[in-house]
Design an enzyme around this catalytic site. Structure first.
Site, mmCIF file in Angstrom:
data_model
loop_
_atom_site.group_PDB
_atom_site.id
_atom_site.type_symbol
_atom_site.label_atom_id
_atom_site.label_comp_id
_atom_site.label_asym_id
_atom_site.label_seq_id
_atom_site.Cartn_x
_atom_site.Cartn_y
_atom_site.Cartn_z
ATOM 1 N N ALA A 185 41.040 45.921 40.884
ATOM 2 C CA ALA A 185 41.726 46.606 41.982
ATOM 3 C C ALA A 185 40.868 46.572 43.247
ATOM 4 O O ALA A 185 39.677 46.293 43.204
ATOM 5 C CB ALA A 185 42.020 48.055 41.585
ATOM 6 N N GLU B 222 37.804 49.797 33.177
ATOM 7 C CA GLU B 222 38.243 51.035 33.821
ATOM 8 C C GLU B 222 37.593 52.297 33.252
ATOM 9 O O GLU B 222 37.388 53.286 33.956
ATOM 10 C CB GLU B 222 39.775 51.163 33.715
ATOM 11 N N GLY C 217 42.610 45.088 36.555
ATOM 12 C CA GLY C 217 43.919 44.595 36.971
ATOM 13 C C GLY C 217 43.987 43.081 37.013
ATOM 14 O O GLY C 217 45.072 42.498 36.898
ATOM 15 N N GLU D 98 44.877 42.160 33.516
ATOM 16 C CA GLU D 98 46.267 42.580 33.314
ATOM 17 C C GLU D 98 47.227 41.608 34.007
ATOM 18 O O GLU D 98 48.309 41.316 33.487
ATOM 19 C CB GLU D 98 46.451 44.009 33.836
#
Length: 699
Positions: free
Chosen positions: A63, A125, A102, A105
């Site tokens: 992120a 995370e 992310g 992901e």
């Protein structure tokens, strides 16, 4: 404004390239660009397949940290991922560098994944007090299995591409990223390969033993006491297995993610995350200050600290020459270093042949002449000023001009040590923490005349050897040990007043420290602190309270774990501290002789007096400019003194409690004790008067 995501054509394959340096973070503009370029690729009849890649040094490393704590702007990552999953054309994620958080992901949105061998994947995370919030806890166990998913998500550790290939996270290793990914996509198109949508099936979920979740909860509870994020990670992966559909599992992931977002632990861990980067910035160094090149290192002393310090450099390929007075001391020290390396190899941290490579970077000597060409020399001998000045006078004569002369002192005056040389501008403190090859903190201490180049050199050096380097000013104990002294004094005063050592250690342990002050003292060796205190007593202020309890214990021959007894008893081969009736009797006798009436002491008082003593002294350190920022203190305590990371360090914790409430308790302890040590720091009073906290502190 141009988009940070572009679409290129490589024959019949469209390559969607993220161009958002330095790490291709998933900002709002990147997310929008990913969605827009995919739509263009799908609409273009000449494009038969899609490759998703990152430009520059990495794929997508997560992120955009600049958006942390701000409302999410559309499109959110889940909707982008869903769009890629639903693409009617095959999508291949091409991974190099890192695919983290992310980023991984997003890679899971692709139908296939390829990677270069030297790349890494991971979901880190949990290290920010969070869990993967865009389906990572639901997709990873489907492709890699529940155990692998739990390992990766609860640790936050990265996995190299070859292992990711074995686990099923990556479909193929390629030599040349874009050409390899394009060829892979062309093959999929030619063969009419199925579009593998991870969320469409259960994958490896049903292979899991249902007992695995309780096993991991127990492991995590032991490794990360009181930390919420890893427990929520386990619950999210468990939801992947137990939910009736992918959407239900994703809904549970979002609920658990939202819980963490609201947790003070998340704020504390992100504070530390940003703090690691902030402490590297030294605002008063002239812009453009360059570090000196460090190609060769010398260490004076091959004891526990010297050997551990040397290992840090050998680990990253820098040759080290270690000086000792006697060959026997060198042999003993090198034997310990070798044993440490062999133990690491046996635990699988690196191949056994790496032991010889690292040992080969270490050169023993008994002659100072052999270190004359070193770029930096780090003295790591006994904490005695006369000895250190003698060594620095010798180094001044031997070392080449411009070499950095560093001392590993934990408390002593850097300027006095520098006075033994004719080049004080090259002298600086480099306080490593024991064990030096393991502990992450490096407390660099600048003297009055330390040059900007010398300061920059040791700050850069810390990063190179994998440390978190904090710069402190010169005073007795610097940041860490100066604050530790009132913390330990309050612990001993509490024992005099009515608590037992095991009571205090239990409260501090439950707060999140690895151990309490008395078990820590036993581990470090009580005789070490004893010698320091005896030196301090020569100039101890008249009327200032002093507890001689610790001195009496040392004078009984109880030096801690190494003698089998200190504040606690230890059985042979067992480091578990056990309360000792002898100490209880000594405490009661000591209190009676001192005229102290013992009383019941609450857990709340124990915690407040120990932790707020740290906070008050930390504020005084900030006032004096010994610490640059409150976060420098927090980083020092998290990485050097095992202050629980999920509480963010003492200064952040004070803000969390409310600095006005902390000040009220400090004033209370000052009023009932009359001790100058509890006189509130002016900085705290000023901040509270302005309705501010340490987070608002500026110089």
């Amino acid at each position: 404004m141009s988009s940070p995501v572009v679409l290129e054509k490589h024959g019949s394959i469209g390559v969607i390239l993220v161009q958002n340096p330095p790490v291709n973070a998933l900002s709002q503009a990147v997310r929008q660009g990913l969605a827009d370029r995919l739509a263009e690729a799908i609409a273009d009849d000449d494009i038969k397949g899609v490759v998703l890649a990152g430009d520059g040094r990495t794929f997508i490393a997560g992120a955009d940290i600049r958006e942390f704590g701000k409302p999410m702007q559309a499109p959110d990552l889940n909707s982008v991922i869903r769009a890629y999953e639903e693409s009617p054309k095959p999508v291949v994620a091409a991974i190099h560098g890192t695919a983290l958080g992310g980023g991984l992901e997003t890679a899971f949105a692709a139908h296939y994944r390829v990677a270069v061998a030297k790349s890494f994947v991971g979901l880190p995370e949990v290290k920010l007090g969070l869990l993967p919030g865009a389906g990572g806890t639901q997709r990873l166990p489907r492709v890699a299995g529940v155990k692998t998913a739990l390992d990766m998500i609860t640790s936050g550790d990265m996995v190299p591409a070859p292992k990711a290939r074995e686990a099923g996270i990556v479909d193929e290793i390629v030599d040349d990223l874009i050409p390899g990914a394009v060829a892979f996509a062309e093959k999929l198109v030619a063969e009419g390969a199925p579009l593998k949508v991870i969320s469409a099936g259960r994958g490896k979920l049903d292979e899991a033993d249902p007992a695995i979740f309780d096993e991991y909860r127990a492991q995590v509870a032991k490794k990360a006491r009181g930390v919420l994020a890893p427990q929520n990670c386990i619950a999210a992966v468990e939801a992947a297995v137990k939910a009736s559909s992918f959407e239900d599992g994703l809904k549970r992931e979002r609920e658990l993610f939202a819980e963490l977002m609201e947790s003070p632990q998340r704020a504390a861990q992100i504070h530390i995350f940003f703090g690691e980067r902030e402490v590297a910035k030294i605002p008063d160094l002239p812009k453009g200050t360059e570090a000196k090149k460090i190609g060769k290192v010398a260490i004076i002393g091959c004891g526990t600290m010297g050997g551990g310090i040397a290992m840090n450099f050998a680990n990253v390929g820098i040759p080290v020459t270690i000086v000792e007075n006697e060959q026997a001391a060198l042999d003993r020290g090198f034997g310990i270093i070798r044993k440490n390396y062999e133990n690491s190899a046996k635990r699988g941290r690196f191949p056994m042949d790496e032991v010889e490579k690292r040992m080969g970077r270490l050169t023993p000597t008994t002659s100072y002449d052999d270190i004359a060409d070193a770029d930096i020399v780090i003295e790591a001998v006994f904490e005695e000023m006369g000895l250190k000045k003698e060594i620095f006078a010798k180094l001044d004569q031997v070392m080449k001009p411009g070499a950095v002369l560093a001392t590993n002192t934990s408390t002593l005056d850097i300027d006095e040590i520098a006075s033994a040389t004719k080049r004080p501008e090259d002298v600086i403190g480099t306080h490593f923490f024991s064990p030096a090859n393991v502990m992450r903190l490096l407390e660099n201490v600048r003297g009055e005349k330390s040059s900007p180049e010398t300061i920059q050199t040791v700050m850069d050096m810390g990063k190179k050897i994998g440390k978190v380097a904090v710069l402190a000013g010169n005073c007795h104990g610097f940041i860490g040990n100066r604050m530790l002294h009132p913390y330990r004094r309050q612990a001993e005063f509490l024992v005099e007043e009515g608590a037992q050592p095991e009571d205090i250690d239990r409260v501090i342990y439950d707060f999140g420290f690895a151990m309490g002050p008395f078990a820590m003292g036993d581990l470090a060796g009580l005789d070490v602190g004893y010698r320091v205190r005896q030196h301090q007593l020569k100039t101890w202020p008249q009327g200032k309270r002093y507890s001689s309890l610790g001195d009496k214990i040392v004078e009984m021959g109880r030096h801690g774990q190494k003698t089998g007894a200190g504040w606690f008893l230890y059985e042979e081969g067992d480091r578990t501290p056990k309360p000792d009736p002898v100490i209880k009797e000594l405490i009661e006798k000591h209190a009676a002789e001192a005229g102290l009436k013992r009383r019941a002491v609450s857990d709340e008082e124990i915690l407040e007096r120990c932790i707020y003593a740290l906070v008050n002294e930390g504020a005084k350190i900030l006032e004096e400019g010994i610490a640059i920022r409150p976060v420098d203190i927090d980083i020092t305590y998290v990485y050097g003194y095992a202050f629980p990371k999920h509480r963010g360090g003492p200064m952040h914790y004070a803000d969390h409690v409310g600095l006005d409430k902390v000040l009220a308790r400090i004033r209370h302890f000052h009023e009932i004790s009359g001790e100058d040590e509890w006189k509130p720091a002016k900085l705290i009073e000023d901040l509270v008067a302005q309705g501010k906290g340490f987070k608002d502190f500026t110089r």
